[in-house]
Design a protein around this motif. Structure first.
Motif, PDB file in Angstrom:
ATOM      1  N   VAL A 147      19.141  55.232 100.235  1.00  0.00           N
ATOM      2  CA  VAL A 147      19.074  54.238  99.166  1.00  0.00           C
ATOM      3  C   VAL A 147      17.913  54.479  98.209  1.00  0.00           C
ATOM      4  N   THR A 148      17.005  55.359  98.576  1.00  0.00           N
ATOM      5  CA  THR A 148      15.883  55.692  97.697  1.00  0.00           C
ATOM      6  C   THR A 148      15.299  57.038  98.082  1.00  0.00           C
ATOM      7  N   THR A 149      14.673  57.697  97.112  1.00  0.00           N
ATOM      8  CA  THR A 149      13.899  58.906  97.414  1.00  0.00           C
ATOM      9  C   THR A 149      12.408  58.621  97.322  1.00  0.00           C
ATOM     10  N   ARG A 150      12.045  57.349  97.109  1.00  0.00           N
ATOM     11  CA  ARG A 150      10.634  56.967  97.028  1.00  0.00           C
ATOM     12  C   ARG A 150      10.082  56.683  98.428  1.00  0.00           C
ATOM     13  N   CYS A 151       8.766  56.824  98.558  1.00  0.00           N
ATOM     14  CA  CYS A 151       8.098  56.521  99.820  1.00  0.00           C
ATOM     15  C   CYS A 151       6.664  56.116  99.523  1.00  0.00           C
ATOM     16  N   ASN A 152       6.096  55.316 100.410  1.00  0.00           N
ATOM     17  CA  ASN A 152       4.716  54.852 100.234  1.00  0.00           C
ATOM     18  C   ASN A 152       3.707  55.759 100.920  1.00  0.00           C
ATOM     19  N   LEU A 153       4.161  56.832 101.560  1.00  0.00           N
ATOM     20  CA  LEU A 153       3.255  57.752 102.251  1.00  0.00           C
ATOM     21  C   LEU A 153       3.275  59.130 101.592  1.00  0.00           C
ATOM     22  N   ALA A 154       2.360  59.988 102.029  1.00  0.00           N
ATOM     23  CA  ALA A 154       2.287  61.370 101.533  1.00  0.00           C
ATOM     24  C   ALA A 154       2.093  62.306 102.723  1.00  0.00           C
ATOM     25  N   CYS A 155       3.069  62.334 103.614  1.00  0.00           N
ATOM     26  CA  CYS A 155       2.946  63.091 104.863  1.00  0.00           C
ATOM     27  C   CYS A 155       2.831  64.591 104.603  1.00  0.00           C
ATOM     28  N   ARG A 156       2.115  65.274 105.475  1.00  0.00           N
ATOM     29  CA  ARG A 156       1.979  66.732 105.370  1.00  0.00           C
ATOM     30  C   ARG A 156       3.326  67.433 105.403  1.00  0.00           C
ATOM     31  N   ARG A 173       0.610  61.876 109.025  1.00  0.00           N
ATOM     32  CA  ARG A 173       1.254  60.854 108.196  1.00  0.00           C
ATOM     33  C   ARG A 173       0.203  60.227 107.287  1.00  0.00           C
ATOM     34  N   ARG A 174      -0.164  60.981 106.275  1.00  0.00           N
ATOM     35  CA  ARG A 174      -1.246  60.589 105.386  1.00  0.00           C
ATOM     36  C   ARG A 174      -0.875  59.330 104.598  1.00  0.00           C
ATOM     37  N   GLY A 175      -1.781  58.346 104.680  1.00  0.00           N
ATOM     38  CA  GLY A 175      -1.534  57.055 104.051  1.00  0.00           C
ATOM     39  C   GLY A 175      -1.090  56.000 105.039  1.00  0.00           C
ATOM     40  N   ALA A 176      -0.885  56.390 106.303  1.00  0.00           N
ATOM     41  CA  ALA A 176      -0.429  55.447 107.331  1.00  0.00           C
ATOM     42  C   ALA A 176      -1.483  55.285 108.410  1.00  0.00           C
ATOM     43  N   ASP A 177      -1.413  54.172 109.108  1.00  0.00           N
ATOM     44  CA  ASP A 177      -2.338  53.879 110.202  1.00  0.00           C
ATOM     45  C   ASP A 177      -1.514  53.543 111.444  1.00  0.00           C
ATOM     46  N   LEU A 178      -1.786  54.219 112.548  1.00  0.00           N
ATOM     47  CA  LEU A 178      -1.000  54.032 113.761  1.00  0.00           C
ATOM     48  C   LEU A 178      -1.096  52.597 114.265  1.00  0.00           C
ATOM     49  N   ARG A 179      -2.273  52.008 114.157  1.00  0.00           N
ATOM     50  CA  ARG A 179      -2.435  50.636 114.652  1.00  0.00           C
ATOM     51  C   ARG A 179      -1.513  49.675 113.897  1.00  0.00           C
ATOM     52  N   THR A 180      -1.400  49.872 112.595  1.00  0.00           N
ATOM     53  CA  THR A 180      -0.528  49.006 111.794  1.00  0.00           C
ATOM     54  C   THR A 180       0.923  49.150 112.224  1.00  0.00           C
ATOM     55  N   VAL A 181       1.377  50.384 112.420  1.00  0.00           N
ATOM     56  CA  VAL A 181       2.758  50.620 112.837  1.00  0.00           C
ATOM     57  C   VAL A 181       3.020  49.989 114.204  1.00  0.00           C
ATOM     58  N   VAL A 182       2.094  50.183 115.139  1.00  0.00           N
ATOM     59  CA  VAL A 182       2.253  49.606 116.477  1.00  0.00           C
ATOM     60  C   VAL A 182       2.306  48.086 116.401  1.00  0.00           C
ATOM     61  N   GLU A 183       1.409  47.480 115.633  1.00  0.00           N
ATOM     62  CA  GLU A 183       1.397  46.022 115.507  1.00  0.00           C
ATOM     63  C   GLU A 183       2.695  45.509 114.875  1.00  0.00           C
ATOM     64  N   ASN A 184       3.224  46.251 113.886  1.00  0.00           N
ATOM     65  CA  ASN A 184       4.467  45.832 113.242  1.00  0.00           C
ATOM     66  C   ASN A 184       5.642  45.848 114.222  1.00  0.00           C
ATOM     67  N   VAL A 185       5.722  46.905 115.035  1.00  0.00           N
ATOM     68  CA  VAL A 185       6.828  46.999 116.001  1.00  0.00           C
ATOM     69  C   VAL A 185       6.656  45.959 117.103  1.00  0.00           C
ATOM     70  N   GLU A 186       5.422  45.738 117.548  1.00  0.00           N
ATOM     71  CA  GLU A 186       5.189  44.704 118.563  1.00  0.00           C
ATOM     72  C   GLU A 186       5.566  43.322 118.032  1.00  0.00           C
ATOM     73  N   ALA A 187       5.286  43.052 116.755  1.00  0.00           N
ATOM     74  CA  ALA A 187       5.674  41.771 116.165  1.00  0.00           C
ATOM     75  C   ALA A 187       7.194  41.632 116.129  1.00  0.00           C
ATOM     76  N   LEU A 188       7.885  42.715 115.809  1.00  0.00           N
ATOM     77  CA  LEU A 188       9.354  42.690 115.822  1.00  0.00           C
ATOM     78  C   LEU A 188       9.863  42.362 117.220  1.00  0.00           C
ATOM     79  N   ASN A 189       9.296  42.994 118.234  1.00  0.00           N
ATOM     80  CA  ASN A 189       9.727  42.725 119.603  1.00  0.00           C
ATOM     81  C   ASN A 189       9.442  41.277 120.006  1.00  0.00           C
ATOM     82  N   ARG A 190       8.328  40.733 119.536  1.00  0.00           N
ATOM     83  CA  ARG A 190       8.026  39.329 119.826  1.00  0.00           C
ATOM     84  C   ARG A 190       9.078  38.409 119.193  1.00  0.00           C
ATOM     85  N   ILE A 191       9.452  38.704 117.956  1.00  0.00           N
ATOM     86  CA  ILE A 191      10.480  37.902 117.275  1.00  0.00           C
ATOM     87  C   ILE A 191      11.808  37.999 118.018  1.00  0.00           C
TER      88      ILE A 191
END
Length: 395
Positions: A54-63, A167-185
């Motif tokens: 649906v898009t070719t845009r991304c918020n990261l700049a991975c190696r 994964r330049r521009g990303a933080d592992l802690r943020t990703v983990v917290e986001n997935v944990e929040a999804l599991n809580r929901i």
């Protein structure tokens, strides 16, 4: 099985053959002449899986990303294009799964959740491939409410510093917290979907994190980890690749893990890619009756041919040209799938009537090998495809 020709020169197919091919009265066959006779291809809209970009845009700049060398536009699918895609999918009687992914981050599209809900309304299995950074609580609740089946999260490191390096521009802690929040929901709403799976692009710089993926997957309640090698678009990434042409040591297989999700006991597994180029070649896209729809409505047979880009294959630079078999603004998905060219292409790939450029003694001096043209007649050629080798893998 033998067939007969009636008095008027018409081919008469036995009832068993018609049932096997799903041919109703008036069904069409493509007749292809070969050196040894003729081949009949039933023309059926039997697409089972659609990869939807649906898009070719991304918020990261991975190696590892193709955007580091890309000249294609960064753009979103329009509502008009999506409407044509949705209409086309309704006409595919065998459609079972739609995967939102491609070369962009789905959550970067402002209408993504609306598109997701519309596709889920078709009654198919829906997978979302994401980097996980934009998965805030509102989006997480929407995924649960819509009933998305699988969330595939890219995690290219089990340690924060390794993850951030790839994964330049990303933080592992943020990703983990986001997935944990999804599991809580999910638990709060008494739901087990979406199931979580992880994707890991293995490199020399992060391969030491592979054994720790089992612990991370258990923490994120993921029941599957899909490991792939990198498709190297730059010399730096080519030097970071782990697969080889000879006897390359295999990855250590991380242990499995047990999960209790919504009262169901699941066993988590890690799926590893091949380590070496070999004789056996098989296209999962063709075998799985899948197609790829790009952001502009162009239909390609696989991820490998869905864009124009360079990559490196054992030190040799190769330029791939996008292969589009039709566009949803001019034809339906069923008509594109059953077009003569697409039917013949799938037949070529099923038999894999392509040379192995990697094994050819002329590979370093051959002009044809610099692109995805072919020396055996069919263009584009799949001769250097790392997907067909099960070295590069997708959900």
């Amino acid at each position: 099985m033998k067939v007969k020709v009636d008095a008027e020169g018409r081919v008469v197919l036995p009832e068993g053959l018609r049932r096997r091919w799903g041919l109703e009265a008036g069904g069409e066959l493509l007749v292809e002449g070969t050196e040894t006779g003729i081949v009949l291809f039933p023309l059926r809209p039997d697409v089972r899986k659609v990869y939807l970009e649906v898009t070719t845009r991304c918020n990261l700049a991975c190696r590892t990303c193709v955007r580091n060398v890309w000249g294609e536009p960064l753009a979103d699918m329009t509502d008009a294009t999506f409407g044509r895609v949705l209409e086309g999918m309704r006409e595919l009687p065998d459609l079972r799964e739609v995967l939102f992914g491609g070369y962009g981050e789905p959550f970067a599209h402002p209408r993504f959740l609306d598109y997701l809900a519309a596709v889920k309304g078709l009654g198919v299995r829906v997978t979302v491939s994401t980097n996980g950074t934009l998965l805030d609580e509102e989006r997480a609740r929407a995924l649960v409410d819509i009933g998305a089946d699988v969330l595939s999260v890219s995690v290219d490191g089990a340690r924060p510093e390794v993850f951030a390096d790839v994964r330049r521009g990303a933080d592992l802690r943020t990703v983990v917290e986001n997935v944990e929040a999804l599991n809580r929901i999910k638990r709060e709403q008494g739901q087990t979907l979406p199931r979580i799976q992880l994707e890991f692009v293995a490199l020399r710089r992060n391969v030491d994190d592979l054994p720790a993926l089992s612990d991370l997957a258990r923490r994120l309640e993921a029941n599957r980890v899909l490991v792939t090698h990198v498709l190297p678009h730059t010399p730096e990434m080519a030097a970071d690749a782990l697969y080889g042409r000879d006897e390359t040591p295999s990855f250590p297989l991380p242990p499995g893990w047990a999960l209790n999700v919504g009262g169901w006991l699941l066993w988590g597994i890690v799926e590893l890619p091949r380590m070496n180029w070999g004789a056996e070649r098989r296209c999962r896209f063709v075998a799985g009756k899948a197609l790829v729809v790009g952001w502009d409505g162009g239909v390609s047979p696989c991820y490998a041919l869905s864009h124009t880009y360079p990559y490196y294959i054992f030190g040799r630079r190769k330029n791939v040209t996008r292969y589009v078999l039709g566009n949803v603004h001019q034809q339906s998905l069923a008509d594109i799938w059953t077009s003569d060219e697409y039917v013949r292409f799938r037949a070529e790939v099923r038999g894999f009537h392509f040379p192995s450029c990697v094994d050819c003694p002329l590979r370093d001096t051959c002009d044809i090998a610099e692109s995805n043209d072919g020396c055996w007649g069919w263009c584009p050629s799949c001769a250097d495809c790392l997907w067909a080798q099960d070295i590069v893998r997708c959900p």
